[in-house]
Motif scaffolding. Structure first.
Motif, PDB file in Angstrom:
ATOM      1  N   ASN A  99       0.826  -1.174  -0.230  1.00 14.29           N
ATOM      2  CA  ASN A  99       0.093  -0.009  -0.083  1.00 14.29           C
ATOM      3  C   ASN A  99       0.722   1.367   0.097  1.00 14.29           C
ATOM      4  OD1 ASN A  99      -2.170  -1.556   0.029  1.00 14.29           O
ATOM      5  ND2 ASN A  99      -3.011  -1.005   1.919  1.00 14.29           N
ATOM      6  N   ASP A 100       2.123   1.158   0.703  1.00 13.20           N
ATOM      7  CA  ASP A 100       2.761   2.387   0.656  1.00 13.20           C
ATOM      8  C   ASP A 100       3.490   2.498  -0.907  1.00 13.20           C
ATOM      9  OD1 ASP A 100       4.325   4.485   1.856  1.00 13.20           O
ATOM     10  OD2 ASP A 100       6.234   3.528   1.631  1.00 13.20           O
ATOM     11  N   ILE A 150       2.835   6.143   4.454  1.00 12.42           N
ATOM     12  CA  ILE A 150       1.878   5.466   4.998  1.00 12.42           C
ATOM     13  C   ILE A 150       1.868   5.513   6.579  1.00 12.42           C
ATOM     14  CG2 ILE A 150       2.911   3.302   5.205  1.00 12.42           C
ATOM     15  CD1 ILE A 150       0.462   1.884   4.243  1.00 12.42           C
ATOM     16  N   GLU A 164      -2.880   9.222   6.566  1.00 14.27           N
ATOM     17  CA  GLU A 164      -2.886   8.249   5.445  1.00 14.27           C
ATOM     18  C   GLU A 164      -3.039   6.756   6.217  1.00 14.27           C
ATOM     19  OE1 GLU A 164      -0.132   6.456   2.163  1.00 14.27           O
ATOM     20  OE2 GLU A 164       0.121   8.492   2.471  1.00 14.27           O
ATOM     21  N   ASN A 165      -2.560   6.625   7.168  1.00 16.28           N
ATOM     22  CA  ASN A 165      -2.645   5.088   7.998  1.00 16.28           C
ATOM     23  C   ASN A 165      -4.139   4.976   8.146  1.00 16.28           C
ATOM     24  OD1 ASN A 165      -2.246   3.643  10.719  1.00 16.28           O
ATOM     25  ND2 ASN A 165      -1.005   2.609   8.827  1.00 16.28           N
ATOM     26  N   ASN A 183      -6.246   1.205   4.476  1.00 16.91           N
ATOM     27  CA  ASN A 183      -5.330   0.644   5.500  1.00 16.91           C
ATOM     28  C   ASN A 183      -5.591   0.148   6.809  1.00 16.91           C
ATOM     29  OD1 ASN A 183      -3.204   1.498   3.534  1.00 16.91           O
ATOM     30  ND2 ASN A 183      -3.307   3.558   4.105  1.00 16.91           N
TER      31      ASN A 183
END
Length: 654
Positions: free
Chosen positions: A427-428, A445, A450-451, A456
């Motif tokens: 995902n990063d 991330i 964002e996390n 996520n």
């Protein structure tokens, strides 16, 4: 096998490949007897006299050596490396046949550099058995290890040395030591006579005398390489160019050298000696429309002068992409055109009084123009390697080893987090956007904004493990704190290796020791070389834009395919990354198998995982992860290095 030898050398850190031409046939051919006993010198003279081609020329060994025509002895190579500043713990691969005199001559080198390796030390007799009776294949193993080395040091300028230098230059490896043997002989003689001692003066003199050697490369030293250019250019023209299926080769020379059918065609042409059809000089404008061909008046020497302005990139790009040989004349900034004069000898033709050049001779001109332009515009083929470069690589390599140990211990303590670490790494990296060149594996991330996004969800525990590992890594890092942009991919790598090892242990009935041996023997750990070199990313201070990462648990197969396609990957890469798309790999693969484009790849990797080595699955997964972790990133290859500690001689107690 060659790659396996490279991996085993790299396990000791950055290494030098020493092409030590101190072999019986080489010494007999060159007539060099320095540092040999009278019995050894007589043996070489007997060998030379027995060869009709060698005994024709009367050679004075002393004069031969004084002119720099002799290969360096093992002792001289050791003195030279010490003078350049390479420490005694430098791993050195000996790329050579049997050294004449064995330990009696290798002792001086072995005492200074005890980490000497040969293919016989790195591989078992069973592994080398298929190559034992094939000297050319054994030499090919040395060639591969030399091409991949951090520093290449030939003690004599033979054909293999020239080929390795050219190959390394095309692959981007520029660290090659080209010793000035003629100048070194005078220094070595002074050392033997007691007029000069090893130390700072010798080191400064050697370094200074070799500092600018790469600025004036003699064309004669690269005749073999130019021949490759000439013949391969000719072959590409005659075969209609490199096929589109081979455009994945970023380097056309690699394709030329690895294409068996092309090499066979070249050998046929060379054996034939000449082409049956003639080609007028005027028609070469079809081959090089960018060049201006000027036919001179017929002279007594029967030569034609052609002034050509040839751009290497425009020439090769057109030959590769357009079978009709139409060459782009788009100017390039990096490789500007240069005017050179090529003199082409006119051959006698079967047609009387017809002033034409044979096709072969025209193409020789073409190859020469390409080779000359390459020498003129693309920089030097040889660049001096300093000990500082090797020290920095060693520092990074040792730091990476420590990082792996820390991450491996952390993952071993919480194996249930492996699927989430894999998804975190994916995902990063997959936030990369080709249009804007933004996103990618930049560590964003880690940021809470964002996390906390839906895609996520559930990755916090994996991120916490990485943060704890970072604290430990930063505590022993000598080159500054590690970035999340580097640490997250490395965590993904460690998680992948943990799954590979667990699979090997299961195949051994749960026996950890046997499973570890199985993975070490048959695993694809050697495929991580490019991944490890991409080390030095910078953390982003802003979160990547939303909407770039699907929710893998809810996305359809088509949505997944679209996402992978947007970053240059396809169904094959989607299938091999199934373990990264959720905690249940079997359920993910069942979903992917519903798509006809992905099904064949899912089945391929499932079969591969059932084999002992699971090579197809491992290699493709490592390749895909390596590409993902390089998207949009600028690598600082000096990151995490630090000044080497200097020893103050005045404080030493002797």
């Amino acid at each position: 096998m060659g790659k396996l030898l490279v991996d085993r050398m790299r396990s000791n850190g950055p290494y030098i490949s020493l092409h030590l031409r101190y072999e019986k046939d080489m010494l007999a051919f060159s007539g060099c007897t320095h540092d040999l006993s009278p019995a050894e010198a007589n043996e070489l003279k007997t060998i030379r006299d027995a060869n009709d081609n060698w005994k024709v020329k009367d050679i004075d060994p002393m004069e031969q050596r004084s002119k720099g025509f002799c290969p360096l002895t093992p002792k001289e190579a050791a003195i030279f490396l010490s003078a350049l500043g390479y420490p005694s713990n430098t791993p050195i691969y000996i790329a050579a046949g049997e050294i004449y005199g064995g330990d009696s001559h290798m002792g001086a080198l072995q005492s200074r550099y005890p980490m000497l390796m040969r293919k016989e030390n790195l591989a078992s007799s069973e592994e080398l058995e298929p190559f034992t009776n094939h000297l050319s294949q054994l030499a090919a193993l040395d060639y591969i290890v030399s091409v991949e080395s951090d520093v290449f040091f030939p003690t004599y300028s033979g054909n293999m040395a020239r080929a390795v230098e050219g190959h390394r230059r095309f692959l981007g490896h520029r660290r090659t030591i080209s010793p000035d043997r003629k100048a070194l002989v005078r220094l070595f003689d002074k050392i033997e006579q007691g007029k000069l001692k090893e130390g700072k003066y010798l080191s400064d003199h050697v370094i200074e005398s070799h500092r600018n050697r790469h600025n004036s490369v003699a064309l004669g030293n690269y005749c073999s390489f130019c021949e490759i250019l000439r013949v391969s250019s000719m072959a590409i023209i005659m075969t209609g160019g490199i096929p589109e299926s081979e455009h994945l080769y970023h380097n056309q020379l690699v394709w030329m050298m690895e294409n068996n059918s092309l090499q066979k065609k070249i050998r046929e042409w060379e054996d034939r000696g000449k082409f049956n059809h003639s080609l007028s000089i005027d028609t070469t404008s079809r081959l090089c429309p960018e060049s201006e061909l000027i036919r001179s008046s017929k002279t007594q020497s029967n030569t034609v002068e052609a002034t050509m302005g040839v751009s290497l990139l425009s020439t090769f790009t057109s030959l590769v992409n357009v079978p009709s040989l139409t060459i782009s004349t788009t100017p390039t900034i990096r490789f500007p055109s240069n005017a050179v004069v090529i003199r082409c000898n006119k051959m006698d033709t079967d047609v009387p009084d017809e002033n034409v050049l044979r096709r072969r001779e025209v193409l020789k001109c073409f190859g020469a123009a390409v080779g000359m332009e390459l020498l003129a515009s693309s920089g030097s083929f040889v660049e001096m390697a300093s000990a500082a470069d090797l020290i920095q690589r060693r520092q990074r390599s040792e730091f990476q080893s420590s990082i792996r140990q820390t991450l491996s211990a952390a993952i071993k303590g919480k194996p249930e987090l492996i699927p989430y670490i894999l998804t975190l790494a994916l995902n990063d990296a997959i936030t990369y956007d080709k249009a804007t060149k933004s996103g990618g594996p930049n560590g964003s991330i880690r940021l809470s904004s964002e996390n906390s996004r839906p895609e996520n969800n559930g990755l916090s525990a994996a991120l916490n493990l990485i943060e704890e590992a970072k604290q430990e890594i930063d505590s022993y890092s000598k080159g500054g704190p590690i970035s999340f942009a580097d640490l997250i991919p490395f965590a993904g790598q460690s998680a992948v290796k943990a799954t590979f090892l667990a699979s090997a242990i299961r195949k051994c009935g749960g026996n950890i020791e046997k499973g570890s041996i199985l993975y070490s023997a048959y695993g694809s750990s050697g495929q991580w070389g490019l991944f490890d070199r991409q080390f030095g990313r910078t953390d982003s201070q802003e979160p990547d834009p939303e909407g770039r990462v699907p929710q893998w648990g809810k996305a359809t197969v088509q949505e997944m395919k679209n996402k992978f396609s947007s970053i240059g990957l396809g169904p094959r890469q989607l299938a091999v990354m199934s373990a990264f798309l959720g905690p249940d790999q079997a359920a993910t693969e069942a979903l992917l198998a519903t798509d006809p484009d992905v099904t064949p790849w899912v089945q391929k990797y499932q079969r591969s995982r059932e084999t002992v080595s699971q090579t197809d699955y491992e290699v493709d997964l490592i390749t895909t992860l390596t590409k993902l972790c390089s998207l949009g990133q600028q690598i600082n290859y000096e990151a995490y290095t630090y000044p080497a500690r200097k020893i103050e001689l005045s404080k030493l107690k002797l």
